[in-house]
Scaffold this motif. Structure first.
Motif, PDB file in Angstrom:
ATOM      1  N   ASP A 296       0.827  -1.210   0.000  1.00 56.20           N
ATOM      2  CA  ASP A 296       0.000   0.000   0.000  1.00 56.20           C
ATOM      3  C   ASP A 296       0.860   1.258   0.000  1.00 56.20           C
ATOM      4  OD1 ASP A 296      -2.388  -1.422  -0.067  1.00 56.20           O
ATOM      5  OD2 ASP A 296      -2.543  -1.509   2.120  1.00 56.20           O
ATOM      6  N   ALA A 297       1.924   1.259   0.790  1.00 54.22           N
ATOM      7  CA  ALA A 297       2.826   2.416   0.821  1.00 54.22           C
ATOM      8  C   ALA A 297       3.517   2.607  -0.533  1.00 54.22           C
ATOM      9  CB  ALA A 297       3.862   2.250   1.929  1.00 54.22           C
ATOM     10  N   VAL A 298       3.915   1.519  -1.155  1.00 51.30           N
ATOM     11  CA  VAL A 298       4.553   1.593  -2.471  1.00 51.30           C
ATOM     12  C   VAL A 298       3.554   2.127  -3.497  1.00 51.30           C
ATOM     13  CG1 VAL A 298       5.542   0.214  -4.348  1.00 51.30           C
ATOM     14  CG2 VAL A 298       6.284  -0.170  -1.985  1.00 51.30           C
ATOM     15  N   THR A 299       2.308   1.656  -3.436  1.00 51.10           N
ATOM     16  CA  THR A 299       1.266   2.119  -4.363  1.00 51.10           C
ATOM     17  C   THR A 299       1.009   3.601  -4.188  1.00 51.10           C
ATOM     18  OG1 THR A 299       0.230  -0.066  -4.363  1.00 51.10           O
ATOM     19  CG2 THR A 299      -1.133   1.780  -5.079  1.00 51.10           C
ATOM     20  N   ARG A 300       0.910   4.044  -2.952  1.00 50.84           N
ATOM     21  CA  ARG A 300       0.667   5.478  -2.698  1.00 50.84           C
ATOM     22  C   ARG A 300       1.851   6.327  -3.166  1.00 50.84           C
ATOM     23  NH1 ARG A 300      -3.915   6.870  -0.973  1.00 50.84           N
ATOM     24  NH2 ARG A 300      -5.219   5.457   0.190  1.00 50.84           N
ATOM     25  N   ALA A 301       3.049   5.834  -2.956  1.00 51.36           N
ATOM     26  CA  ALA A 301       4.228   6.565  -3.429  1.00 51.36           C
ATOM     27  C   ALA A 301       4.236   6.649  -4.954  1.00 51.36           C
ATOM     28  CB  ALA A 301       5.506   5.898  -2.919  1.00 51.36           C
ATOM     29  N   ALA A 302       3.851   5.565  -5.616  1.00 52.88           N
ATOM     30  CA  ALA A 302       3.763   5.569  -7.085  1.00 52.88           C
ATOM     31  C   ALA A 302       2.697   6.557  -7.542  1.00 52.88           C
ATOM     32  CB  ALA A 302       3.465   4.170  -7.599  1.00 52.88           C
ATOM     33  N   ALA A 303       1.566   6.590  -6.847  1.00 53.11           N
ATOM     34  CA  ALA A 303       0.483   7.520  -7.192  1.00 53.11           C
ATOM     35  C   ALA A 303       0.947   8.965  -7.054  1.00 53.11           C
ATOM     36  CB  ALA A 303      -0.733   7.250  -6.315  1.00 53.11           C
ATOM     37  N   GLU A 304       1.656   9.258  -5.973  1.00 45.72           N
ATOM     38  CA  GLU A 304       2.166  10.621  -5.770  1.00 45.72           C
ATOM     39  C   GLU A 304       3.180  10.984  -6.843  1.00 45.72           C
ATOM     40  OE1 GLU A 304       3.646  10.547  -1.758  1.00 45.72           O
ATOM     41  OE2 GLU A 304       1.633  10.266  -0.920  1.00 45.72           O
ATOM     42  N   LEU A 305       4.054  10.050  -7.173  1.00 48.27           N
ATOM     43  CA  LEU A 305       5.065  10.290  -8.206  1.00 48.27           C
ATOM     44  C   LEU A 305       4.413  10.635  -9.539  1.00 48.27           C
ATOM     45  CD1 LEU A 305       8.073  10.130  -9.207  1.00 48.27           C
ATOM     46  CD2 LEU A 305       7.576   7.731  -9.734  1.00 48.27           C
ATOM     47  N   ILE A 306       3.440   9.854  -9.958  1.00 49.81           N
ATOM     48  CA  ILE A 306       2.846  10.122 -11.271  1.00 49.81           C
ATOM     49  C   ILE A 306       1.919  11.329 -11.253  1.00 49.81           C
ATOM     50  CG2 ILE A 306       3.160   7.762 -12.076  1.00 49.81           C
ATOM     51  CD1 ILE A 306       0.182   7.288 -11.694  1.00 49.81           C
ATOM     52  N   ASP A 307       1.358  11.661 -10.092  1.00 48.84           N
ATOM     53  CA  ASP A 307       0.581  12.901 -10.013  1.00 48.84           C
ATOM     54  C   ASP A 307       1.494  14.110 -10.211  1.00 48.84           C
ATOM     55  OD1 ASP A 307      -1.907  11.758  -9.660  1.00 48.84           O
ATOM     56  OD2 ASP A 307      -1.892  11.963  -7.468  1.00 48.84           O
ATOM     57  N   GLU A 308       2.704  14.022  -9.704  1.00 47.14           N
ATOM     58  CA  GLU A 308       3.668  15.124  -9.813  1.00 47.14           C
ATOM     59  C   GLU A 308       4.346  15.185 -11.172  1.00 47.14           C
ATOM     60  OE1 GLU A 308       6.405  14.392  -6.619  1.00 47.14           O
ATOM     61  OE2 GLU A 308       4.845  14.603  -5.097  1.00 47.14           O
ATOM     62  N   GLN A 309       4.680  14.005 -11.733  1.00 43.35           N
ATOM     63  CA  GLN A 309       5.547  13.990 -12.910  1.00 43.35           C
ATOM     64  C   GLN A 309       4.939  13.331 -14.142  1.00 43.35           C
ATOM     65  OE1 GLN A 309       9.439  12.452 -11.867  1.00 43.35           O
ATOM     66  NE2 GLN A 309       9.305  13.351  -9.824  1.00 43.35           N
TER      67      GLN A 309
ATOM     68  N   THR B 112       0.969   0.079 -12.036  1.00 45.82           N
ATOM     69  CA  THR B 112      -0.026   0.873 -12.760  1.00 45.82           C
ATOM     70  C   THR B 112      -1.424   0.367 -12.441  1.00 45.82           C
ATOM     71  OG1 THR B 112       1.561   1.306 -14.521  1.00 45.82           O
ATOM     72  CG2 THR B 112      -0.753   1.678 -15.042  1.00 45.82           C
ATOM     73  N   HIS B 113      -1.582  -0.939 -12.385  1.00 45.50           N
ATOM     74  CA  HIS B 113      -2.871  -1.543 -12.053  1.00 45.50           C
ATOM     75  C   HIS B 113      -3.292  -1.154 -10.646  1.00 45.50           C
ATOM     76  CE1 HIS B 113      -5.695  -4.783 -11.018  1.00 45.50           C
ATOM     77  NE2 HIS B 113      -5.972  -4.794 -12.307  1.00 45.50           N
ATOM     78  N   ARG B 114      -2.356  -1.200  -9.710  1.00 43.77           N
ATOM     79  CA  ARG B 114      -2.674  -0.851  -8.325  1.00 43.77           C
ATOM     80  C   ARG B 114      -3.040   0.632  -8.196  1.00 43.77           C
ATOM     81  NH1 ARG B 114      -1.945  -4.305  -4.434  1.00 43.77           N
ATOM     82  NH2 ARG B 114      -0.944  -6.302  -4.832  1.00 43.77           N
ATOM     83  N   VAL B 115      -2.314   1.496  -8.900  1.00 47.25           N
ATOM     84  CA  VAL B 115      -2.629   2.932  -8.858  1.00 47.25           C
ATOM     85  C   VAL B 115      -3.993   3.180  -9.503  1.00 47.25           C
ATOM     86  CG1 VAL B 115      -1.955   5.228  -9.673  1.00 47.25           C
ATOM     87  CG2 VAL B 115      -0.235   3.689  -8.714  1.00 47.25           C
ATOM     88  N   ALA B 116      -4.287   2.503 -10.599  1.00 48.67           N
ATOM     89  CA  ALA B 116      -5.590   2.648 -11.248  1.00 48.67           C
ATOM     90  C   ALA B 116      -6.705   2.208 -10.303  1.00 48.67           C
ATOM     91  CB  ALA B 116      -5.633   1.837 -12.536  1.00 48.67           C
ATOM     92  N   THR B 117      -6.486   1.134  -9.566  1.00 44.64           N
ATOM     93  CA  THR B 117      -7.477   0.654  -8.602  1.00 44.64           C
ATOM     94  C   THR B 117      -7.687   1.688  -7.502  1.00 44.64           C
ATOM     95  OG1 THR B 117      -6.862  -1.638  -9.074  1.00 44.64           O
ATOM     96  CG2 THR B 117      -8.062  -1.228  -7.014  1.00 44.64           C
ATOM     97  N   LEU B 118      -6.594   2.237  -6.995  1.00 44.01           N
ATOM     98  CA  LEU B 118      -6.683   3.289  -5.978  1.00 44.01           C
ATOM     99  C   LEU B 118      -7.494   4.469  -6.507  1.00 44.01           C
ATOM    100  CD1 LEU B 118      -5.772   4.651  -3.290  1.00 44.01           C
ATOM    101  CD2 LEU B 118      -3.733   5.421  -4.542  1.00 44.01           C
TER     102      LEU B 118
ATOM    103  N   ARG C 185      12.361   7.352  -4.431  1.00 43.20           N
ATOM    104  CA  ARG C 185      11.349   8.062  -3.641  1.00 43.20           C
ATOM    105  C   ARG C 185      11.104   7.385  -2.297  1.00 43.20           C
ATOM    106  NH1 ARG C 185       6.472  11.567  -4.313  1.00 43.20           N
ATOM    107  NH2 ARG C 185       7.598  12.345  -6.091  1.00 43.20           N
ATOM    108  N   VAL C 186      11.066   6.052  -2.275  1.00 40.75           N
ATOM    109  CA  VAL C 186      10.761   5.345  -1.022  1.00 40.75           C
ATOM    110  C   VAL C 186      12.013   4.935  -0.255  1.00 40.75           C
ATOM    111  CG1 VAL C 186       8.502   4.574  -1.821  1.00 40.75           C
ATOM    112  CG2 VAL C 186      10.481   3.076  -2.128  1.00 40.75           C
TER     113      VAL C 186
END
Length: 192
Positions: A9-22, A55-61, A35-36
């Motif tokens: 979950d922490a990795v997914t949230r970090a990925a989500a934040e990364l792609i929201d920014e960049q 990507t699948h996990r971020v899409a699910t989130l 990042r982590v």
């Protein structure tokens, strides 16, 4: 050994934040590992499927977050207020989370029991609640949802890309579009 406090979950949230920014294209195992605070191979302990799984996990989130937003709309009021409320929530989400939103189009559910499929159905059901108040038959909900999503997606993507170059307020254009949509839905409801 995985870093303390680091889980999927922490990795997914970090990925989500990364792609929201960049942006979605910036998601790499190297960038996420940096990042982590781990080495890239360590990430595979949490997401063995690598970028596809991330990507699948971020899409699910994102789909879960959108469903929650849509469930909070004023669908009980129905009509134009409900359309405006859901449109505002959707547009704010895309502005605040452009990478997550992009991930929803980049990932594909594996089957109907996939958490992404479940979250997407939940978000569509919440949008369907808006159209219940118009008295649309259930079989017409899909058309209404597609219309609303297409309009909102178009505005969000074009606005983010600075695609509206005419000096007319985009919010005014969105409001006008929603008024036309509301009038059309009311007319469809009353047609034989």
């Amino acid at each position: 050994m995985p870093r303390a406090g680091l889980d999927v979950d922490a990795v997914t949230r970090a990925a989500a934040e990364l792609i929201d920014e960049q942006g979605l294209a910036a998601l790499t195992m190297t960038a996420l590992a940096e990042r982590v605070g781990v080495r890239p191979p360590s990430l595979y302990k949490h997401v063995p499927g690598g970028l596809v799984e991330l990507t699948h996990r971020v899409a699910t989130l994102a789909a879960q977050e959108l469903a929650e937003l849509f469930h909070g709309t004023r669908s009980d009021q129905g009509g134009a207020p409900a359309l405006a409320d859901v449109a505002g929530r959707f547009r704010r989400y895309v502005v605040d989370h452009p990478g997550r939103y992009a991930a929803t189009a980049a990932a594909e559910p594996a089957d109907e029991d996939d958490p992404l499929a479940i979250a997407l159905r939940d978000s569509l059901d919440a949008l369907g609640d808006v159209f219940d108040r118009y008295g649309l038959p259930q079989q017409e909900h899909v058309h209404a949802i597609r219309m609303l999503r297409s309009v909102l997606h178009g505005f969000a993507v074009l606005d983010a890309a600075r695609g509206f170059r005419i000096d007319v307020d985009v919010d005014a254009s969105v409001a006008w579009s929603l008024e036309v949509m509301d009038a059309g839905l009311r007319a469809v409801r009353h047609s034989p």
